[in-house]
Design a protein around this motif. Structure first.
Motif, PDB file in Angstrom:
ATOM      1  N   ASP A  21       0.838  -1.204   0.000  1.00 31.55           N
ATOM      2  CA  ASP A  21       0.000   0.000   0.000  1.00 31.55           C
ATOM      3  C   ASP A  21       0.869   1.249   0.000  1.00 31.55           C
ATOM      4  O   ASP A  21       1.849   1.326   0.749  1.00 31.55           O
ATOM      5  CB  ASP A  21      -0.896   0.026   1.236  1.00 31.55           C
ATOM      6  CG  ASP A  21      -2.203  -0.705   1.017  1.00 31.55           C
ATOM      7  OD1 ASP A  21      -2.731  -0.648  -0.112  1.00 31.55           O
ATOM      8  OD2 ASP A  21      -2.711  -1.325   1.972  1.00 31.55           O
ATOM      9  N   PRO A  22       0.522   2.245  -0.799  1.00 32.87           N
ATOM     10  CA  PRO A  22       1.303   3.485  -0.776  1.00 32.87           C
ATOM     11  C   PRO A  22       1.153   4.248   0.538  1.00 32.87           C
ATOM     12  O   PRO A  22       2.076   4.923   0.975  1.00 32.87           O
ATOM     13  CB  PRO A  22       0.742   4.283  -1.961  1.00 32.87           C
ATOM     14  CG  PRO A  22      -0.608   3.693  -2.219  1.00 32.87           C
ATOM     15  CD  PRO A  22      -0.510   2.259  -1.849  1.00 32.87           C
ATOM     16  N   ASN A  23      -0.015   4.144   1.184  1.00 38.04           N
ATOM     17  CA  ASN A  23      -0.235   4.816   2.471  1.00 38.04           C
ATOM     18  C   ASN A  23       0.000   3.817   3.601  1.00 38.04           C
ATOM     19  O   ASN A  23      -0.899   3.504   4.374  1.00 38.04           O
ATOM     20  CB  ASN A  23      -1.657   5.377   2.545  1.00 38.04           C
ATOM     21  CG  ASN A  23      -1.912   6.421   1.484  1.00 38.04           C
ATOM     22  OD1 ASN A  23      -1.069   7.275   1.256  1.00 38.04           O
ATOM     23  ND2 ASN A  23      -3.057   6.365   0.849  1.00 38.04           N
ATOM     24  N   LEU A  24       1.227   3.346   3.695  1.00 33.63           N
ATOM     25  CA  LEU A  24       1.467   2.186   4.541  1.00 33.63           C
ATOM     26  C   LEU A  24       1.446   2.495   6.026  1.00 33.63           C
ATOM     27  O   LEU A  24       1.186   1.620   6.844  1.00 33.63           O
ATOM     28  CB  LEU A  24       2.791   1.524   4.157  1.00 33.63           C
ATOM     29  CG  LEU A  24       4.074   2.337   4.338  1.00 33.63           C
ATOM     30  CD1 LEU A  24       4.756   1.972   5.638  1.00 33.63           C
ATOM     31  CD2 LEU A  24       5.022   2.119   3.176  1.00 33.63           C
ATOM     32  N   TRP A  25       1.720   3.738   6.434  1.00 32.06           N
ATOM     33  CA  TRP A  25       1.849   4.014   7.859  1.00 32.06           C
ATOM     34  C   TRP A  25       0.517   4.261   8.542  1.00 32.06           C
ATOM     35  O   TRP A  25       0.329   3.903   9.693  1.00 32.06           O
ATOM     36  CB  TRP A  25       2.776   5.216   8.093  1.00 32.06           C
ATOM     37  CG  TRP A  25       4.178   4.937   7.675  1.00 32.06           C
ATOM     38  CD1 TRP A  25       4.835   5.478   6.607  1.00 32.06           C
ATOM     39  CD2 TRP A  25       5.105   4.029   8.276  1.00 32.06           C
ATOM     40  NE1 TRP A  25       6.112   4.970   6.511  1.00 32.06           N
ATOM     41  CE2 TRP A  25       6.302   4.074   7.526  1.00 32.06           C
ATOM     42  CE3 TRP A  25       5.037   3.173   9.370  1.00 32.06           C
ATOM     43  CZ2 TRP A  25       7.416   3.305   7.861  1.00 32.06           C
ATOM     44  CZ3 TRP A  25       6.146   2.411   9.687  1.00 32.06           C
ATOM     45  CH2 TRP A  25       7.316   2.486   8.936  1.00 32.06           C
ATOM     46  N   GLY A  26      -0.426   4.887   7.854  1.00 29.52           N
ATOM     47  CA  GLY A  26      -1.677   5.169   8.544  1.00 29.52           C
ATOM     48  C   GLY A  26      -2.829   5.530   7.630  1.00 29.52           C
ATOM     49  O   GLY A  26      -3.929   5.807   8.104  1.00 29.52           O
ATOM     50  N   GLY A  27      -2.624   5.522   6.325  1.00 34.69           N
ATOM     51  CA  GLY A  27      -3.688   5.869   5.405  1.00 34.69           C
ATOM     52  C   GLY A  27      -4.629   4.704   5.158  1.00 34.69           C
ATOM     53  O   GLY A  27      -4.400   3.579   5.603  1.00 34.69           O
ATOM     54  N   GLY A 191      18.840  13.669   6.964  1.00 34.47           N
ATOM     55  CA  GLY A 191      18.131  13.992   5.738  1.00 34.47           C
ATOM     56  C   GLY A 191      16.902  13.156   5.491  1.00 34.47           C
ATOM     57  O   GLY A 191      16.138  13.448   4.562  1.00 34.47           O
ATOM     58  N   VAL A 192      16.671  12.107   6.294  1.00 33.29           N
ATOM     59  CA  VAL A 192      15.495  11.254   6.149  1.00 33.29           C
ATOM     60  C   VAL A 192      14.513  11.601   7.253  1.00 33.29           C
ATOM     61  O   VAL A 192      14.821  11.485   8.439  1.00 33.29           O
ATOM     62  CB  VAL A 192      15.856   9.756   6.222  1.00 33.29           C
ATOM     63  CG1 VAL A 192      14.600   8.898   6.164  1.00 33.29           C
ATOM     64  CG2 VAL A 192      16.806   9.407   5.091  1.00 33.29           C
ATOM     65  N   TRP A 279      15.407  -2.810   1.193  1.00 36.71           N
ATOM     66  CA  TRP A 279      16.526  -1.878   1.355  1.00 36.71           C
ATOM     67  C   TRP A 279      16.424  -0.816   0.259  1.00 36.71           C
ATOM     68  O   TRP A 279      16.111  -1.166  -0.881  1.00 36.71           O
ATOM     69  CB  TRP A 279      17.853  -2.634   1.228  1.00 36.71           C
ATOM     70  CG  TRP A 279      19.062  -1.751   1.343  1.00 36.71           C
ATOM     71  CD1 TRP A 279      19.722  -1.411   2.471  1.00 36.71           C
ATOM     72  CD2 TRP A 279      19.727  -1.090   0.265  1.00 36.71           C
ATOM     73  NE1 TRP A 279      20.768  -0.576   2.183  1.00 36.71           N
ATOM     74  CE2 TRP A 279      20.785  -0.352   0.812  1.00 36.71           C
ATOM     75  CE3 TRP A 279      19.520  -1.013  -1.131  1.00 36.71           C
ATOM     76  CZ2 TRP A 279      21.640   0.432   0.055  1.00 36.71           C
ATOM     77  CZ3 TRP A 279      20.379  -0.237  -1.897  1.00 36.71           C
ATOM     78  CH2 TRP A 279      21.428   0.472  -1.291  1.00 36.71           C
ATOM     79  N   PRO A 280      16.640   0.465   0.577  1.00 38.55           N
ATOM     80  CA  PRO A 280      16.865   1.013   1.914  1.00 38.55           C
ATOM     81  C   PRO A 280      15.563   1.064   2.714  1.00 38.55           C
ATOM     82  O   PRO A 280      14.522   0.631   2.230  1.00 38.55           O
ATOM     83  CB  PRO A 280      17.389   2.413   1.611  1.00 38.55           C
ATOM     84  CG  PRO A 280      16.702   2.788   0.322  1.00 38.55           C
ATOM     85  CD  PRO A 280      16.635   1.513  -0.476  1.00 38.55           C
ATOM     86  N   PRO A 284       9.519   6.527  -0.065  1.00 36.61           N
ATOM     87  CA  PRO A 284       9.048   5.338  -0.781  1.00 36.61           C
ATOM     88  C   PRO A 284      10.139   4.650  -1.611  1.00 36.61           C
ATOM     89  O   PRO A 284       9.851   4.088  -2.654  1.00 36.61           O
ATOM     90  CB  PRO A 284       7.997   5.945  -1.712  1.00 36.61           C
ATOM     91  CG  PRO A 284       8.619   7.262  -2.118  1.00 36.61           C
ATOM     92  CD  PRO A 284       9.380   7.755  -0.907  1.00 36.61           C
ATOM     93  N   SER A 285      11.362   4.670  -1.147  1.00 33.38           N
ATOM     94  CA  SER A 285      12.485   4.138  -1.935  1.00 33.38           C
ATOM     95  C   SER A 285      12.758   2.656  -1.698  1.00 33.38           C
ATOM     96  O   SER A 285      13.655   2.097  -2.325  1.00 33.38           O
ATOM     97  CB  SER A 285      13.759   4.939  -1.620  1.00 33.38           C
ATOM     98  OG  SER A 285      13.584   6.310  -1.922  1.00 33.38           O
ATOM     99  N   GLU A 286      11.996   2.008  -0.806  1.00 28.33           N
ATOM    100  CA  GLU A 286      12.276   0.614  -0.464  1.00 28.33           C
ATOM    101  C   GLU A 286      12.148  -0.288  -1.688  1.00 28.33           C
ATOM    102  O   GLU A 286      11.220  -0.164  -2.478  1.00 28.33           O
ATOM    103  CB  GLU A 286      11.304   0.109   0.605  1.00 28.33           C
ATOM    104  CG  GLU A 286      11.276   0.932   1.870  1.00 28.33           C
ATOM    105  CD  GLU A 286      10.153   1.947   1.874  1.00 28.33           C
ATOM    106  OE1 GLU A 286       9.869   2.519   0.805  1.00 28.33           O
ATOM    107  OE2 GLU A 286       9.559   2.154   2.935  1.00 28.33           O
ATOM    108  N   ARG A 287      13.095  -1.202  -1.819  1.00 24.25           N
ATOM    109  CA  ARG A 287      13.058  -2.203  -2.895  1.00 24.25           C
ATOM    110  C   ARG A 287      13.440  -3.554  -2.320  1.00 24.25           C
ATOM    111  O   ARG A 287      14.094  -3.645  -1.290  1.00 24.25           O
ATOM    112  CB  ARG A 287      14.027  -1.828  -4.028  1.00 24.25           C
ATOM    113  CG  ARG A 287      13.702  -0.514  -4.726  1.00 24.25           C
ATOM    114  CD  ARG A 287      12.387  -0.588  -5.483  1.00 24.25           C
ATOM    115  NE  ARG A 287      12.117   0.628  -6.232  1.00 24.25           N
ATOM    116  CZ  ARG A 287      11.449   1.677  -5.772  1.00 24.25           C
ATOM    117  NH1 ARG A 287      11.000   1.672  -4.525  1.00 24.25           N
ATOM    118  NH2 ARG A 287      11.224   2.722  -6.539  1.00 24.25           N
TER     119      ARG A 287
END
Length: 303
Positions: A21-27, A191-192, A279-280, A284-287
């Motif tokens: 899901d793109p809104n993975l944390w709370g959407g 920076g994150v 990683w990382p 939304p950069s996780e792969r």
């Protein structure tokens, strides 16, 4: 994708699941997608593995699906939560499908984890006699849906019924995050920006992403994630008894230290083992990352 999991549904036919899901944390949550491959390099998809049916109790934080084949069917263990406090805290529910790609439907009556505390990241482990156990985490305060009053994340094991539909007995505490010397308070690299749902004032230690693997010699080890000196990381614990009950000892250094985690060990039908993780750890950069590993009676090491 976060929290990847690979299943070889039939020889040479692989299915990849994960938090999609793109809104993975709370959407608002959509469900789980999966991808298929015959070489672990090129993937077709996404395919809709699970979409919540009408009246489903959860509507957010659909996380970390794991799938196992059993008795000719496929069972998914996944984390779910609801924005409605009356629905209860986050928990792990069991789903079922006739095909590895779904569609999956609810199998257990809501979460199999305790209904009074938030739980996440369930993985199935079978004892030598076939007894099924769900190994899962309880999140520390400061994590989305974490438990107030817990500053040291915990790992539990809960026996399941033979049909995987219900818990049997009470959960047993296996270890806490602080048992590992490498586990540090949650932080994010310069920076994150952390997700806004996080409250880092408590400096929580946490546990997530358990996965158990037995060596050829019978040793039982657990891959699990926390934060280390270089960000999100994965460590290895070993059971002295060779059973899920432990006691569990912790490897001094993480298996993977650099801003990646929530992994599993995928061993294909040819006997080749790979560490599979995201990683990382920057949304939304996780792969999905696959790294060859060697499993011995004493350790798991990257080849």
């Amino acid at each position: 994708m976060r929290d990847p999991f690979i299943l070889e549904a039939s020889p040479g036919k692989f299915v990849l699941y994960g938090t999609t899901d793109p809104n993975l944390w709370g959407g608002p949550a959509t469900g789980f997608d999966c991808f298929i491959s015959d070489d672990l390099e090129s993937w077709d998809g996404p395919l809709p593995a699970f979409r919540p049916p009408a009246g489903f109790w959860a509507d957010t934080q659909f996380w970390a699906p794991e799938v196992v084949g059993r008795d000719g069917r496929f069972f998914m263990f996944a984390t779910f939560a609801s924005a409605d406090p009356q629905a209860g805290p986050r928990g792990i529910q069991v789903l079922v499908a006739d095909e590895a790609t779904g569609p999956f439907a609810p199998w257990s009556d809501g979460p199999v984890t305790p209904r009074d505390v938030p739980c996440l990241d369930g993985t199935l482990h079978l004892d030598d006699d076939g007894t099924p156990w769900l190994v899962y985490s309880r999140g520390a305060e400061g994590i989305p849906g974490g438990e107030p009053g817990i500053s040291d994340g915990e790992m539990y094991a809960l026996r399941l019924s033979a049909d995987l539909r219900a818990p049997v007995g009470s959960p047993a505490l296996l270890f806490r995050a602080s048992a590992a010397a490498w586990s540090k308070p949650l932080w994010f690299p310069p920076g994150v920006e952390p997700p806004e749902q996080l409250n880092l004032g408590k400096d929580p230690l946490f546990t997530d992403g358990p996965y158990l693997v037995r060596s050829a010699g019978g040793s039982l080890q657990m891959l699990w994630s926390s934060f280390g000196d270089e960000g999100y990381a994965m460590g290895v614990a070993k059971s002295a008894s060779g059973t899920v009950a432990g006691p569990w000892s912790q490897r001094d250094e993480p298996l993977w230290a650099r801003n990646g985690g929530h992994g599993m060990i995928f061993t294909d039908s040819r006997g080749v083992s790979r560490l599979v993780f995201h990683w990382p750890n920057d949304t939304p950069s996780e792969r999905v990352k696959l790294v060859p590993v060697e499993i011995t009676d004493d350790d798991i090491r990257i080849s």
